[in-house]
Design a protein around this motif. Structure first.
Motif, PDB file in Angstrom:
ATOM      1  N   GLU A  77       4.228  -0.365   8.852  1.00 18.60           N
ATOM      2  CA  GLU A  77       5.622   0.893   8.900  1.00 18.60           C
ATOM      3  C   GLU A  77       6.510   0.494   8.250  1.00 18.60           C
ATOM      4  OE1 GLU A  77       5.511   3.566  12.315  1.00 18.60           O
ATOM      5  OE2 GLU A  77       4.421   2.434  13.203  1.00 18.60           O
ATOM      6  N   LYS A 112       5.585   3.646   5.670  1.00 19.04           N
ATOM      7  CA  LYS A 112       5.040   5.048   5.965  1.00 19.04           C
ATOM      8  C   LYS A 112       5.929   5.642   5.154  1.00 19.04           C
ATOM      9  CE  LYS A 112       5.732   6.180  10.047  1.00 19.04           C
ATOM     10  NZ  LYS A 112       6.329   6.530  11.564  1.00 19.04           N
ATOM     11  N   ARG A 147      -0.689   6.456  12.686  1.00 18.66           N
ATOM     12  CA  ARG A 147       0.761   6.039  12.137  1.00 18.66           C
ATOM     13  C   ARG A 147       1.420   6.422  10.340  1.00 18.66           C
ATOM     14  NH1 ARG A 147       2.301   0.724  14.992  1.00 18.66           N
ATOM     15  NH2 ARG A 147       1.127   1.021  17.223  1.00 18.66           N
ATOM     16  N   HIS A 148       0.294   6.485  10.057  1.00 19.69           N
ATOM     17  CA  HIS A 148       0.862   6.938   8.468  1.00 19.69           C
ATOM     18  C   HIS A 148      -0.064   8.111   8.404  1.00 19.69           C
ATOM     19  CE1 HIS A 148       1.902   7.180   4.491  1.00 19.69           C
ATOM     20  NE2 HIS A 148       1.727   6.270   3.674  1.00 19.69           N
ATOM     21  N   MET A 177      -1.309   9.280   5.090  1.00 20.80           N
ATOM     22  CA  MET A 177      -2.664   7.566   4.102  1.00 20.80           C
ATOM     23  C   MET A 177      -3.580   8.506   3.539  1.00 20.80           C
ATOM     24  SD  MET A 177      -3.250   4.450   6.025  1.00 20.80           S
ATOM     25  CE  MET A 177      -5.021   4.936   6.979  1.00 20.80           C
TER      26      MET A 177
END
Length: 295
Positions: A227, A230, A256-257, A260
């Motif tokens: 995290e 991020k 979560r990213h 990315m």
């Protein structure tokens, strides 16, 4: 400068002489690239990629590849318990300070990616772009078991040809995309040669750090550390045949990213050779996009 690089040595906070390779010169407006190898690997893993990045006619950039303590040209640690991600991250932080590098793009292969995650706590401002090569917050126990078994039982080859044969026998199925030249380059990166005989280029006591890992239970996940990336551009590369980074983990990383980027390398396992195929161009293009965003 021999073979396209200069050797650089600095002293760790506990007195070890640590080694890095410097390729090219610092270029204003372009991020230098810091390369961090896997558990038992060394700067030679990045040689071909570093030459490509530093020698790019349109966008040359300096590349710095580090040897952790006990690997390659760095001193072994008399206390094997110091072979930790946290200690290695501190060594990299100190090396960046000595070199006068306030921020950079980072490439971390396997353990190198874990060191990058540790740097999000030690020196977050240094990270302007990150390539994670076949590593994520969840490490599959089967993959780590394979690495541990191979390292503990690896035969001692007699010469270069024997060493290539050994690598192909162990990893050939997962790396079907590699040509003969790739296998030779990979072998020369893994071993140093003493009177023509290949010798594994790391402190064997490093393996003691793996023996205490209980592979009958899931390994601790590192989502909080991930995290920390991020706000940073990330390119996650996975070998299609990898047993260390799963498809599910890569998907969760992307969830979560959301910004990315991901890339799967067909015909390679853990970890993809970053100098093969179109990877140098893809990595350079990613860093160029990151520069436009962060500099």
């Amino acid at each position: 400068m021999g073979e396209g690089f200069n050797d650089f040595f600095y002293t760790s906070s506990d007195g070890l002489r640590l080694h890095a390779r410097l390729y090219g010169r610092r270029v204003e407006g372009r991020l230098p690239v810091v390369c961090l190898p896997g558990l038992t690997r060394n700067v030679r893993d990045f040689h071909a990629l570093a030459l490509a990045l530093a020698g790019n006619e349109k966008r040359p950039r300096q590349v710095i590849a580090f040897d952790y303590r006990g690997r390659g040209g760095s001193d072994p640690d008399p206390q094997w318990r110091n072979y930790t991600v946290a200690r290695e991250a501190a060594d990299i932080r100190d090396g960046l300070t000595v070199l006068g590098i306030p921020h950079a793009a980072f490439i971390g292969t396997s353990r190198g990616g874990l060191v990058i995650m540790a740097l999000t706590a030690l020196r977050p401002a240094a990270l302007k772009a990150v390539v994670l090569n076949d590593i994520g917050p969840v490490i599959e126990g089967a993959g780590l078991a394979h690495i541990r078994s191979y390292l503990e039982n690896a035969p001692k080859p007699q010469d270069l040809a024997d060493a290539i044969r050994v690598l192909k026998a162990v990893h050939g199925e997962a790396f079907s995309a590699l040509a003969d030249a790739d296998w030779e380059r990979q072998t020369r990166a893994l071993y140093r040669f003493e009177d023509g005989r290949p010798v594994a280029d790391f402190d064997r006591r490093l393996l003691k750090t793996l023996r205490g890992v209980d592979l009958s239970r899931p390994l601790p996940a590192l989502w909080p550390q991930f995290e920390g990336l991020k706000a940073i551009p990330v390119l996650a590369i996975r070998g299609a045949n990898s047993t260390l980074l799963s498809v599910d983990t890569l998907s969760e990383m992307a969830r979560r990213h959301p910004e990315m980027e991901t890339l799967t390398v067909e015909g390679q396992g853990h970890a993809p050779l970053l100098e093969t195929g179109d990877l140098p161009r893809r990595i350079d293009a990613f860093f160029t996009r990151a520069e436009r965003r962060t500099l």
